[in-house]
Design a protein around this motif. Structure first.
Motif, mmCIF file in Angstrom:
data_model
loop_
_atom_site.group_PDB
_atom_site.id
_atom_site.type_symbol
_atom_site.label_atom_id
_atom_site.label_comp_id
_atom_site.label_asym_id
_atom_site.label_seq_id
_atom_site.Cartn_x
_atom_site.Cartn_y
_atom_site.Cartn_z
ATOM 1 N N GLU A 78 -5.354 28.749 -43.920
ATOM 2 C CA GLU A 78 -6.443 28.326 -43.052
ATOM 3 C C GLU A 78 -6.729 29.368 -41.973
ATOM 4 O OE1 GLU A 78 -3.893 26.385 -44.144
ATOM 5 O OE2 GLU A 78 -5.265 25.604 -45.661
ATOM 6 N N VAL A 79 -5.656 30.028 -41.520
ATOM 7 C CA VAL A 79 -5.848 31.066 -40.515
ATOM 8 C C VAL A 79 -6.700 32.200 -41.093
ATOM 9 C CG1 VAL A 79 -4.623 32.847 -39.214
ATOM 10 C CG2 VAL A 79 -3.761 30.503 -39.236
ATOM 11 N N HIS A 80 -6.424 32.538 -42.322
ATOM 12 C CA HIS A 80 -7.156 33.641 -42.936
ATOM 13 C C HIS A 80 -8.575 33.226 -43.299
ATOM 14 C CE1 HIS A 80 -3.515 35.966 -42.875
ATOM 15 N NE2 HIS A 80 -2.878 34.884 -43.290
ATOM 16 N N LEU A 81 -8.711 31.997 -43.740
ATOM 17 C CA LEU A 81 -10.065 31.498 -44.019
ATOM 18 C C LEU A 81 -10.908 31.513 -42.751
ATOM 19 C CD1 LEU A 81 -9.153 28.530 -46.360
ATOM 20 C CD2 LEU A 81 -10.761 30.335 -46.957
ATOM 21 N N ALA A 82 -10.323 31.051 -41.655
ATOM 22 C CA ALA A 82 -11.082 31.008 -40.411
ATOM 23 C C ALA A 82 -11.470 32.417 -39.978
ATOM 24 C CB ALA A 82 -10.250 30.321 -39.319
ATOM 25 N N SER A 83 -10.540 33.342 -40.115
ATOM 26 C CA SER A 83 -10.805 34.706 -39.685
ATOM 27 C C SER A 83 -11.871 35.347 -40.569
ATOM 28 C CB SER A 83 -9.492 35.497 -39.744
ATOM 29 O OG SER A 83 -9.742 36.863 -39.636
ATOM 30 N N LEU A 84 -11.728 35.165 -41.863
ATOM 31 C CA LEU A 84 -12.702 35.752 -42.776
ATOM 32 C C LEU A 84 -14.079 35.129 -42.557
ATOM 33 C CD1 LEU A 84 -11.966 36.393 -46.555
ATOM 34 C CD2 LEU A 84 -14.238 36.213 -45.606
ATOM 35 N N GLY A 85 -14.096 33.805 -42.394
ATOM 36 C CA GLY A 85 -15.375 33.131 -42.181
ATOM 37 C C GLY A 85 -16.041 33.569 -40.884
ATOM 38 N N ARG A 86 -15.244 33.747 -39.857
ATOM 39 C CA ARG A 86 -15.789 34.184 -38.581
ATOM 40 C C ARG A 86 -16.424 35.562 -38.724
ATOM 41 N NH1 ARG A 86 -11.327 34.924 -35.829
ATOM 42 N NH2 ARG A 86 -10.954 32.674 -35.778
ATOM 43 N N ALA A 87 -15.717 36.462 -39.386
ATOM 44 C CA ALA A 87 -16.248 37.812 -39.576
ATOM 45 C C ALA A 87 -17.556 37.761 -40.384
ATOM 46 C CB ALA A 87 -15.214 38.675 -40.288
ATOM 47 N N LEU A 123 -22.877 25.925 -35.238
ATOM 48 C CA LEU A 123 -22.210 25.692 -36.519
ATOM 49 C C LEU A 123 -21.295 26.857 -36.884
ATOM 50 C CD1 LEU A 123 -25.079 24.214 -38.738
ATOM 51 C CD2 LEU A 123 -23.327 22.999 -37.437
ATOM 52 N N ALA A 124 -21.681 28.068 -36.496
ATOM 53 C CA ALA A 124 -20.884 29.244 -36.863
ATOM 54 C C ALA A 124 -19.506 29.228 -36.235
ATOM 55 C CB ALA A 124 -21.620 30.521 -36.457
ATOM 56 N N ARG A 160 -27.879 35.060 -51.357
ATOM 57 C CA ARG A 160 -28.984 34.653 -50.502
ATOM 58 C C ARG A 160 -28.658 33.340 -49.782
ATOM 59 N NH1 ARG A 160 -35.422 33.693 -51.416
ATOM 60 N NH2 ARG A 160 -35.896 33.621 -49.182
ATOM 61 N N ALA A 161 -28.073 32.410 -50.522
ATOM 62 C CA ALA A 161 -27.691 31.144 -49.887
ATOM 63 C C ALA A 161 -26.750 31.404 -48.717
ATOM 64 C CB ALA A 161 -27.029 30.222 -50.915
ATOM 65 N N LEU A 162 -25.833 32.308 -48.915
ATOM 66 C CA LEU A 162 -24.863 32.603 -47.874
ATOM 67 C C LEU A 162 -25.535 33.282 -46.678
ATOM 68 C CD1 LEU A 162 -21.883 31.992 -47.842
ATOM 69 C CD2 LEU A 162 -21.442 34.260 -48.756
ATOM 70 N N ALA A 163 -26.492 34.147 -46.959
ATOM 71 C CA ALA A 163 -27.215 34.791 -45.855
ATOM 72 C C ALA A 163 -27.994 33.745 -45.060
ATOM 73 C CB ALA A 163 -28.143 35.868 -46.401
ATOM 74 N N LEU A 164 -28.597 32.797 -45.771
ATOM 75 C CA LEU A 164 -29.322 31.730 -45.081
ATOM 76 C C LEU A 164 -28.369 30.886 -44.243
ATOM 77 C CD1 LEU A 164 -31.708 30.678 -47.998
ATOM 78 C CD2 LEU A 164 -32.420 31.682 -45.808
ATOM 79 N N VAL A 165 -27.209 30.589 -44.807
ATOM 80 C CA VAL A 165 -26.217 29.825 -44.055
ATOM 81 C C VAL A 165 -25.846 30.570 -42.782
ATOM 82 C CG1 VAL A 165 -23.777 29.145 -44.061
ATOM 83 C CG2 VAL A 165 -25.257 28.514 -45.963
ATOM 84 N N GLY A 166 -25.672 31.869 -42.899
ATOM 85 C CA GLY A 166 -25.328 32.646 -41.714
ATOM 86 C C GLY A 166 -26.390 32.501 -40.635
ATOM 87 N N ASP A 167 -27.646 32.677 -41.029
ATOM 88 C CA ASP A 167 -28.724 32.570 -40.046
ATOM 89 C C ASP A 167 -28.708 31.189 -39.383
ATOM 90 O OD1 ASP A 167 -29.453 35.064 -40.867
ATOM 91 O OD2 ASP A 167 -31.169 34.402 -42.056
ATOM 92 N N ARG A 168 -28.621 30.181 -40.234
ATOM 93 C CA ARG A 168 -28.631 28.814 -39.718
ATOM 94 C C ARG A 168 -27.432 28.541 -38.810
ATOM 95 N NH1 ARG A 168 -31.965 24.026 -39.998
ATOM 96 N NH2 ARG A 168 -30.607 22.222 -39.998
#
Lengths: 422, 422, 422, 422
Positions: free
Chosen positions: D387-396, C293-294, C274-282
């Motif tokens: 870091e490249v993979h973290l950025a890619s995963l985080g973006r997705a 921020l995203a 849930r925290a992660l979903a909230l982070v996504g929205d924010r």
């Protein structure tokens, strides 16, 4: 309280900085070429002599040594110079004749040596005509607990007979390391910290056998004389070779540690600064996914965290140096342990991240980073692993109630509350 | 370079320390009882007045304020006193009239206020007859970027009209907080950092509506006046209420930040010291699985790591104070950011581990730890989240090549190389 | 090896997920309003009954309980459902009658209770007509070592007499918590793990005194019945109230822990989601310094690290559940300890970073994050601090040489080497 | 959901484990001796052939390769075998003909090669008569972004002409590495991911120049063929040497990555297990300050943390393998990135702590730890930095709202919610 360098130190710092930048760092490539040309040598290569001549000509010599024989600087004055030499750990310390383990050995000879010992060993070391090694660690025991040491030094008439096995004797693969300072037990039945003595053993004495070199990761540190395993097989030396008195080995070893840690830690901070400078260059130039690394948030955050850590830890080392100068090594024990713990692991982390910024190039010999890393990593084990110092510091901290809760008259040096002139 | 406190500071530090230990900490239980007896109040409780009287009687008053109106201490001299007050953050700062946000507000009034403004607001604040709040943060925008601020301050004849919504106005739930210093936009078309102004708004001005209190991890900080959300609905104040000139709001806000961070960070270090002292007491007493916690390796390691971090970070804050005193806030920017980043998160980690040593008691109100934790955690967001400062510091660091590689004449203050008397 | 959910579990998971999303989360604001309207209550508020009725109507009831009295799910089947309830820890578990401590208490009554005990206490608990509390932890001793427990349960004819002091009895402030299950010593001279017994004590029995509520950070968890300190002052209950036999208390407590940890850990994973979903929205909405921020590297990295941790830890909890189902709680001990250690601290870290993304709003009650944080933090202490479990797991790991180096026939369940059907 | 190995995999795992324990690990000392005897060789030493013969005799051969040409195992079945080979990374993978980069190259040839290409290159590779290298990374560009690749492959009649510079071509110093698979640009004007092609280049083709070896933390990995920098100077090869079609290079490279990461990560887990086994042996034997290391709290905590991390990460790798087998590499992308990020850094940390337990011996060649460390460290950069993979995963992750909050019908494979047989 005043955070400014005094004018002599500031001037020396600038000279050392310029020398490292203009002479030592450019000479690294020369060293690499000389190493490639003489792969089987354990001696210094010619570039070292060139640098030494240049440094000595500028009066930048034996900076580490207090008193008349050296540059006469306090620990606090020498520390910023040591940091500068950390930018080029393979060449700068040795250029100024400020490289371990010779520095510690010269300190011992200057403080505890007889005039005869000083004439025979200290003078040529100060002149950089010979090198030396320090034989403390043993393969069979946890030598972070010095009382474990098993090497025996037995009196036999006018001689002592040394028997034992040492390793990690840095520099001792180098045949120019004529002097070995050996720690061993003279009296196993004495109180725990009075059993040990130190003795001066010529590397060419009969019975001294340099068994093999050790590596740190894949590095043999060949240009510095490597790290040797040495067997002492009933080695006879004159009784006059004892350094200090019988039973004083532990105390002498302790005396060696304080300044050694200041030197190591300040050099390590210089290593971190160099890594950070390299990161800056790389990050400004390198573009990934269309954006220079210098504009990527994660790189910025790393660099910022490194800067903050370096600034805080440098101050802690400097304060430790100041405490050693003002209240003595014994009362600076907490801080000496603190820097031993904190600095190497911070530098390890900073250099690790620098490698990450460089990609695979950072692992290779094309950049100094992997070797800086190995150096910082080894510091976490030199003179005992971090954990021994953490346990000791923690124990001391937990021993007593915090005086601020109980007794306002407590003189807590640690918190810098000495009034000037008191 | 000299790490000793001057004698005046050392003496004051001892007095403050004794007061905190003998008066403030013992009064915490009294405060809890007074809070329980008046659960609906947002005002200070009587124990605060008792402590203030006692502190003022001893001459420990307005220590934070430089110049004649205050104690006349430099940042470097005040910092060690602020640390001591961190041992009891609910009672000690306020006892010495050194509690945020009044401190920052008094600094602004002292530096930028007209004589009339000072007579009306600064004098009663210095006398602790009133309190004040600072209205900067807004719910709708990322206010770590001050140029985002949306509150409008429009000139209308002899008046300004303030319209907007603020939150996290610490202390503003307290009806004694008669003065609100409000940041808003006077000219949206000016250059980015010239759009904002600051204005003095009486809390009882028509149109000021204190909407609700906010909580921090369940705490409402009721005894300090809490943290308010406030709506400014066409609030008219005389034009003479402007603090400084139009367009100077951003610069004034910056001026407020430097000393504020020194204060926050040094108090946070005091908080960590108290946590560590509590851990010591607990670890000596508590036995688990047959062994006192103080003899368990993991506890020792935590305590050692905490000690090392505290020692290094205290020095960094002190150096920052020294830089502010000697070269000014602007040139101390890197260090001011560094302490803002490093101190709160270290203290958060230290208090978290202290809680772990106490077990569930550490989470409860039986120990001050959970509340200290919430305080340290909030500091990571006050004046902008860590990440904003890391990004800014990293950007600055990456902007230029390291001068030590290129230009020996660079005056890098950061590395403390000013010769005294140069 | 197969990582797919069976079809019944998948279907139930979807139903629970939909209920939490469509009913429980939207009801959180209703709960807040009902809490604000009845600030002095320790009982459930009406919204809980509404949700329970809705959940029971859908057949989503007592999902945690294996066997005929409950939903008949294995640990492995229940775990994904528990995760879903972690999205709304204040309302979802209780809506399905799956909230601690009632779940563990119902398990004990179902497994160890006599028919009479079950009729009196288990049936109304299964029907959610009453609640219950578990009285284990004591203020005076390190109760992570259960053998420290000091509360006495003395036989006196047809009765037992209970004397002692307990705290952190979750839910016990709620007057509807009619049943207290109390652990105490019946025979101090028996072998260490045979000294304790468990006994059923009505909350309204003479001598039971609920002294006060405890807080976790600033939260009193009032809507769930809080956390009570309770004195048992010569409380007499019929001998038939003993749960299991004399001396079986420790074993019964252990039986309670395994499923409890699965539940806690899976809920905690849901909290992190849930925290992660909230982070996504924010992060998609909020712009700082001109960039959402995203799209900022540091936020992306945090989110990625959180995702990786959650995925790995969920699998570890699921495997633990599978081991409990297939080889029993005792042989799953390493994994049960592992999840107890790893999950709460990962969730704490993830929620801490989520707070950072939200800025000060994340600390307040405007977002669920600060309360989720307090919940995750408390889990690191519930049933003993992390360190106790780390020490125990490490000791077990170090006891024997790794069998893979010595004995290929070793049946190391931990490494998932059972062939299906063997 | 089922965490048990199928019976074939369990049996193979036991055989591989026994072979590694009984043959490969004891052969490490033999390898060291053979390396010392032929210091200038880049070829495999005789011990490798001995081990290969022994492994092939037992039917343990080409285990990595699905389909009829190999052992026919799924990714999920091979993964536990790869883990076992990680216990002896220098000898075990190569003994089973399962060593990178040959594995990935054989996969490419098996999947994309023409019958003629397979006859010429795949058959001898499967027979271990030759070796191969993969030439992807370039010194001049951030090749974690494959579209940066600058090497040109130009059509010229019936030939292609390859021009460019590659480095980190693992194995290519070995003259037995007859085949180089080279990635380059055929059409710079095509869409970003259609510009690249792969081509088969014999190492002895005119214009191929192996410039120099690179080192990793001082290791040259000489026994495996090292890591080469190679210049391709207008190298002409027949057009039939193209692997797949023009423009398919990027897609082929992606196909290679998935299994490669499973292999790397599982081997890395085996490396961590070996480090942990060594720590166990050392900790049971070594006494410091009067207490065996195995009874010291800090060592226990490290070991426990390592155990927890390994258990969780192994499951994540296994699930990734299962996803690749069941839904394909593309839909397993998040998990493939996750293991690439999480496993190497965990193993790096675990081995770092193991070194600390061994003291300076851990840095030397007397223990395999330092070399294991260098291997794990390098994995954080292979195929692009973390870091490249973290950025890619985080973006997705941040791209879409969490479906659990919005759409219950979402098929989130990641959360293992497929019902078997649905």
């Amino acid at each position: 309280m005043d955070f400014a360098l005094d004018s002599r130190t500031a001037a020396l710092r600038d000279e050392v900085r310029a020398f490292v930048r203009d002479e030592a760092i450019p000479a690294e490539a020369v060293l690499d070429a000389q190493l490639a040309a003489t792969p089987d040598e354990w001696r210094f290569r010619p570039i070292v002599d060139d640098l030494r001549t240049a440094a000595r000509d500028r009066g930048l010599w034996n900076l580490f040594l207090p008193g008349e024989r050296g540059a006469g600087l306090t620990n606090l004055q020498y520390a910023p110079l040591a940091e500068e030499t950390g930018w080029s750990p393979r060449l700068a310390p040795v250029a100024f004749n400020c490289a371990a383990p010779d520095t510690g050995n010269m300190e011992l000879l200057a403080e505890f040596g007889t005039p005869a010992q000083q004439a025979e060993w200290l003078d040529p070391l100060l002149d950089a005509r010979i090198r030396s090694a320090f034989c403390m660690t043993e393969p069979e025991v946890a030598s972070s607990d010095a009382t474990n040491i098993a090497t025996r030094i037995r009196r036999d008439g006018d001689h002592y007979v040394v028997t034992g096995r040492k390793w990690w004797s840095t520099g001792a693969m180098n045949p120019d390391a004529r002097l070995l300072i050996v720690m061993g037990k003279t009296d196993p039945d004495a109180p725990r910290h009075r059993r040990q003595s130190m003795i001066l053993v010529p590397r060419d004495a009969p019975g001294v056998r340099v068994v093999r070199p050790l590596t740190v990761f894949g590095y043999d540190d060949r240009d510095h004389g490597g790290h040797a395993e040495i067997v002492f097989d009933d080695v006879r030396v004159p009784a006059a070779n004892l350094l200090g008195g019988e039973g004083e080995g532990f105390a002498i070893a302790q005396a060696r540690l304080g300044p050694g840690r200041i030197h190591h830690c300040m050099r390590a901070i210089g290593m971190a600064e160099r890594a950070l400078a390299l990161v800056g260059d790389r990050a400004r130039e390198r573009v990934a996914f269309g954006v220079p690394l210098a504009e990527q948030g994660v790189v910025r955050e790393w660099v910022a965290e490194a800067r903050v850590e370096i600034e805080a830890l440098r101050l802690l080392v400097l304060k430790t140096a100041w405490l050693m100068d003002t209240v003595g090594n014994r009362r600076a024990m907490t801080e000496i342990q603190a820097i031993k713990i904190a600095v190497p692991r911070a530098v390890q982390r900073i250099v690790d991240r620098a490698i990450q910024v460089f990609g695979a190039a950072g692992l290779s010999a094309d950049q100094p980073l992997a070797e800086l890393y190995a150096g910082a990593r080894a510091l976490r084990l030199a003179d005992g692993p971090d954990e021994v110092h953490l346990a000791s510091l923690g124990r001391a901290e937990l021993r007593h109630a915090d005086p601020r809760r109980a007794d306002p008259r407590h003189a807590d040096l640690r918190h810098a509350d000495h009034a000037a002139g008191e």
